[in-house]
Each structure stands twice: as structure tokens, then as C-alpha cells.
Design an enzyme around this catalytic site. Sequence first.
Site, short mmCIF file in Angstrom:
data_model
loop_
_atom_site.label_atom_id
_atom_site.label_comp_id
_atom_site.label_asym_id
_atom_site.label_seq_id
_atom_site.Cartn_x
_atom_site.Cartn_y
_atom_site.Cartn_z
N SER A 160 0.89 -1.03 0.25
CA SER A 160 -0.25 -0.04 0.15
C SER A 160 1.17 1.65 -0.27
O SER A 160 1.47 0.84 -1.20
CB SER A 160 -1.07 -0.54 1.37
OG SER A 160 -2.23 0.74 0.71
N ASP A 257 -9.52 -4.12 -5.87
CA ASP A 257 -8.15 -2.64 -5.02
C ASP A 257 -9.16 -1.41 -5.83
O ASP A 257 -9.23 -1.23 -7.15
CB ASP A 257 -7.58 -3.28 -5.47
CG ASP A 257 -6.13 -2.60 -3.91
OD1 ASP A 257 -6.86 -1.09 -3.99
OD2 ASP A 257 -5.33 -2.59 -3.08
N HIS A 287 -8.51 -4.09 -1.12
CA HIS A 287 -7.51 -3.49 -0.71
C HIS A 287 -7.21 -4.55 0.90
O HIS A 287 -8.00 -4.59 1.29
CB HIS A 287 -7.66 -1.73 -0.67
CG HIS A 287 -6.30 -1.54 -0.08
ND1 HIS A 287 -5.21 -1.44 -1.05
CD2 HIS A 287 -5.66 -0.92 1.05
CE1 HIS A 287 -3.82 -0.66 -0.38
NE2 HIS A 287 -4.39 -0.63 0.42
#
Length: 315
Positions: A160, A257, A287
Site C-alpha cells: 500500500s 482494489d 485492498h
Amino acid sequence: MATLDTRHLVDPELAPLLDAWPNVELSVEMLPAIRARSLPRPPAPPVDVRFDRMEAPGRDGAPAVPLHVYRANGADGALPCILHLHGGGYVAGKASELTDIHRALAADLACAIVSVDYRLAPETCFPGNVEDCYAALDFVMREADALGLDRTRIGVMGESAGGGLAAGLALLARDRGEHALAFQHLIYPMIDDRTCTEPPHPTAGEFIWNRAKNVFGWTALLGHAPGGADVSPYAAAARATDLAGLPPTFISTGALDLFVDEDLLYARRLIAAGVPTELHVYPGAFHAFNLVPGARTAQQSNRDSREALRRALHG
């Protein structure tokens, strides 16, 4: 284009994470509570790994950068090393949250892992965060012999926002020319602030990390609204106009995502620039999906990541 209701597209084995994940929007006022929270982790098996806390000297008068260093015992010769940058939207997360994961990974891969506690936004905006990561890289490279590391097999990894910092660090290392990374390993990386201002993919970004959180994270990192003309590629790697000369790259992301489009485009551009690139997109995955230990999609993602790391570290 509005985000659709995509719950029916979610892999059913991943759905429990959606119910367990705190459904809160980000704000400056909420950050202390968010940073203090702890996510449940399964019990960690005992492993033969040495752990040390160290510090890298800060750059240009910046504070020293705390490091968590894990080194597998019993390996012959100097160890290959993963420089790890944690996630958290640039505004949260810390190295200590990943202790059990990093101990197990270091043992499994017979390697060292150096996890970086870089300064968080908005207290520290770009470039302080990526400069902390560069300071950690510089320390690991310069002290490789003392640490028992093979400086020819040191790469960078992150998830991330950590993936965004890893990609920015790879660009910074290439351009400064002081240290050569062996690989970059990017898990659903957060690499393009323009995702905040452009219409999202209609089935992306409904869960865990949505557009509102993305705007908050990028604004905190940059110190101004995202999407403008002068954002540095060291902050948002997708802004780089030249990707040639970057190290071999692994990218994985989920089909649901928010970052799927920016990650796919970055992989495509890396391939076009002649960078060896491995790309995985997992259907039904949102995610942070790889945090669901019992889900087959998460297990496959983690296997793919681990085996790519094994090849990158050991050839």
C-alpha cells in the site's frame, strides 16, 4: 463515474475481513486512535531469528530513523536482505505491528529483513518520509559487512503506502546512483495521487481503502491537494516519465482494489521500459485482502509473493 455496489463480486472467503475491519473515515482528529489500534494476528510459531533495534542516521539534520532488524540464524555466508516499508496510507502504521510476520518470513527465506519506522504524515510531509527510507537504505548498504548482509542482494518491499514509498525509493536510488537495489516488491502499491481526481474504475475502491481515504492520505503526504501539475515522482512513482533502469519488479493487487488501474498501468510501463516485471491481479480481492489467513485467494497471493522474494533473494 460512480463506484458500483461490488459486494457481490467479493470472494466469499475474503468477506469476513469486511465485517471485522473498522469502518471509519480518516481525519486528523482520528489519527491518534487509528495509530493506537492493533489488528488481531494468529499465533506466531517459534523461529530461529535474531532481532535487533537499530537506528540509521537521519539525512540533512533529520532525526535518526528507527529500524527493526531480523536476521535468520544458521545460514551460510552473508544474508540477502529485504528493506521493508510498512503500509498505512502514509499516515499510520509502524514496524512493530509486523514483528511476527517478519520473523517468520526471515526464517522461511533465510534472509534478513530491515523494517523502517519512517516518519508519518501529516506531521512529516514529503520528502521527509522517503528521505527516511533512503537513510535506512544508505545505512544498510554502508553497514552491510558489519550486519552480515550481501549488499548485492538487497531489495525493497512494501504494501500500500509502503509500496508507494518502495517505488519512490527505487526511483530515488536509481537517480542518485549511490546504491543499486536488487529488486522492488510492491504489494497493491499506492503510487498515483491522480487517482484522487480522476474517475475511478467502476468496480474498484469500495472496500477498506476508498476514495475519501485516498484523498486524505495523499493530502497529508503532499501537504496540499493531490492531482496538481508539480507532484514529484519520488512522492508518486507513477508520475515518473522514465522507468528505465529500475530493478526487477513484482507487483500484486486485487481486482477490486482502488489502486488496480494505477498498478496495472505502472506494470505495463515498466515492461515497456525493459524492466523485468511480474504482475498478479487476484479476482474478488480488495485492498488488504491478503490479511485473511484462511482464504485461498489470500494464501495464493502470499505464496506468489513469497516465491518471488525467494527467487529475488537467492536466484
